[in-house]
Design an enzyme around this catalytic site. Structure first.
Site, short mmCIF file in Angstrom:
data_model
loop_
_atom_site.label_atom_id
_atom_site.label_comp_id
_atom_site.label_asym_id
_atom_site.label_seq_id
_atom_site.Cartn_x
_atom_site.Cartn_y
_atom_site.Cartn_z
N LYS A 170 0.94 -1.31 0.06
CA LYS A 170 0.06 -0.06 -0.03
C LYS A 170 0.81 1.34 0.01
CE LYS A 170 -4.00 2.24 0.18
NZ LYS A 170 -3.40 2.92 -1.11
N LYS A 187 4.25 2.59 8.55
CA LYS A 187 3.24 3.23 9.11
C LYS A 187 1.82 2.46 9.16
CE LYS A 187 3.23 7.13 6.47
NZ LYS A 187 2.92 7.87 5.23
N LYS A 219 5.37 1.82 -2.77
CA LYS A 219 5.53 3.24 -2.97
C LYS A 219 5.90 3.34 -4.69
CE LYS A 219 4.83 7.56 -1.13
NZ LYS A 219 4.32 7.64 0.18
N ASN A 266 -1.96 19.85 -0.45
CA ASN A 266 -3.47 19.36 -0.05
C ASN A 266 -3.42 19.19 1.75
OD1 ASN A 266 -5.88 18.06 -0.14
ND2 ASN A 266 -5.01 16.23 0.41
N SER A 274 -7.68 5.56 3.26
CA SER A 274 -7.40 4.85 2.07
C SER A 274 -7.99 3.42 2.51
CB SER A 274 -5.84 4.75 1.85
OG SER A 274 -5.73 5.84 0.71
N1 GLU Z 1 0.85 9.06 -0.07
C1 GLU Z 1 0.25 8.63 1.51
C2 GLU Z 1 1.38 8.43 2.55
O1 GLU Z 1 2.42 8.66 2.31
C3 GLU Z 1 -0.95 7.79 1.46
C4 GLU Z 1 -0.72 6.40 1.16
C5 GLU Z 1 -2.14 5.57 0.75
O2 GLU Z 1 -3.20 6.31 1.17
O3 GLU Z 1 -1.81 4.48 0.26
O4 GLU Z 1 0.94 7.69 3.41
#
Ligand code: GLU
Length: 430
Positions: A70, A94, A106, A221, A359
């Site tokens: 994710k 995370k 990523k 954002n 998400s």
């Molecule tokens: N890009 C965001 C982050 O670094 C969201 C990632 C997501 O929603 O999968 O956490």
């Protein structure tokens, strides 16, 4: 890997410090030392003038012990394999910290998207999905927005995936427009989650919102929604910056009209990016972006890019605490200096986890076909973020560590359980 200082090595050294103190099996350490898979592709885009450009793109799947990969996809000229790998590693931590059933991944494309027309941007977004179609999937790896990618870009991506599969697969991408299966509350989720962490911390420190001054670096954002919600909660936003400049006041800024003005006055109306800046605000004082980082405020919010505070400028920081909304905005060495100076750093893996949490809610909604209203999403977000923040603060107090060390410890222990439950070397010894 590029010539710039390796973000991934910095992330790994930080992790090594933590592992040295944790009681987890060495298999876990070995498994988390390198990414499971780095996919690289050349993404061809037909430009509006008929020429062809080819952009390098990546999808890194770091670890999937706790579930499918994710993480977002960023479009930025400085993106490279090293940066995407570091970011995918932080996603692993995370997701585990907030206890989501995901691993970490990523993506990124090395491009300045602000130089593309809207049509070129659409072709690039669709090209990204065509390039990585074989390695992503709702049970495999689920992309989302990140720096310079938004709801519109996610809409093109989910549409391209459906074009290829000839099926609607809403759970393949999160951060989509609500009309295409996106979740209520996703756009504001990172900023909202960050405020929940700040409020939890402030309550424990006995700080009242009206007595707490905040400077925000990065008015995209996440920075905007954080500033808006913090302002509504009574905090005093005294400074804001974006990639073009910074503004400062001795009273309090109202982020909403500044954001509206920034968007209204954008120069390139056809694009999805805001080309204007906070500095077009005429009735407040302007300062340099560096000066914002050195302001004597209660909380400095870092919501731009990685390495905003390094050994070069850490000496100038006068804030009482730092809230990391961006990923990796404080380098490892700078972090150590801040800890010595008693400046609390509320870390990225906790502070910006609201985005990936919603998400996850979007992914669940896409799979079940049942959609929740914004109040339900906000409530569910709160019920994940508050206990997670408290757990990190309690652990930091108990172990006398920084909050980052505490957050990493909680995350690694969870990942370790997932890795160990498949059998570690003790299990295989006769
Ligand atoms: N890009 C965001 C982050 O670094 C969201 C990632 C997501 O929603 O999968 O956490």
């Amino acid at each position: 890997m590029s010539q710039k200082k390796s973000l991934f090595s910095d992330a790994q050294s930080r992790m090594a410090d933590i592992f040295d103190r944790l009681d987890v099996h060495c298999d876990v350490r070995r498994q988390l030392e390198q990414p499971k898979c780095i996919h690289q592709a050349a993404i061809p885009v037909r430009m509006d003038d008929g020429s062809l450009r080819v952009f390098p793109g990546w999808r890194v799947q770091y670890d999937q012990s706790r579930g499918p990969g994710k993480g977002g996809v960023r479009f930025h000229p400085n993106v490279d394999a090293d940066e995407v790998t570091a970011l995918s590693f932080w996603m692993v931590l995370k997701c585990a910290l907030v206890n989501l059933p995901f691993g970490g991944a990523k993506g990124g494309v090395q491009v300045d998207p602000k130089l593309l027309s809207r049509m070129e941007l659409e072709r690039l977004s669709r090209g990204y999905i065509r390039a990585f179609y074989d390695v992503i999937g709702p049970d495999r790896d689920i992309p989302a927005p990140d720096v310079n990618t938004n709801e519109i870009v996610m809409g093109w991506m989910v549409d391209e995936y459906s074009e290829i599969t000839r099926e609607k697969v809403p759970a393949i991408i999160t951060g989509k427009p609500p009309e295409m299966g996106g979740s209520a509350g996703r756009t504001a989720a990172t900023g909202r989650g960050a405020l929940l962490v700040l409020e939890t911390w402030a309550r424990r420190k006995g700080k009242r919102p009206e007595d707490t001054t905040i400077a925000v670096q990065g008015f995209g954002n996440a920075g905007y929604y954080f500033a808006l919600l913090a302002h509504e909660a009574g905090y005093r936003i005294v400074a804001l910056s974006d990639s073009k400049g910074a503004i400062h006041t001795n009273k309090a800024l109202d982020p909403e009209p500044i954001w509206r003005h920034k968007n209204e006055t954008r120069e390139l109306k056809g694009m999805v990016y805001c080309e204007s800046s906070v500095c077009t605000e005429s009735d407040v004082g302007q300062i340099s972006q560096e000066a914002l980082l050195a302001l004597d405020v209660d909380v400095l919010v870092l919501a731009a890019l990685e390495n905003a505070i390094t050994t070069d400028n850490v000496g100038q920081v006068r804030a009482g605490a730092i809230l990391e909304i961006a990923n990796g905005p404080v380098s490892r060495e700078a972090d150590k200096t801040l800890a010595k100076r008693g400046i609390a750093v509320l870390p990225d893996v906790l502070v910006n986890a609201g985005g990936v949490t919603v998400s996850y809610f979007e992914w669940v909604q896409g799979r079940t076909g049942e959609y929740w209203d914004k109040a339900t999403v906000d409530e569910k977000l709160e019920s994940r973020m508050l206990p997670t923040a408290c757990a990190c603060f309690d652990r930091a107090d108990r172990d006398a560590t920084t909050v980052r060390e505490a957050a990493y410890a909680i995350a690694v222990e969870r990942i370790a359980k997932a890795i160990e439950s498949r059998g570690d070397s003790c299990y295989f010894k006769q």
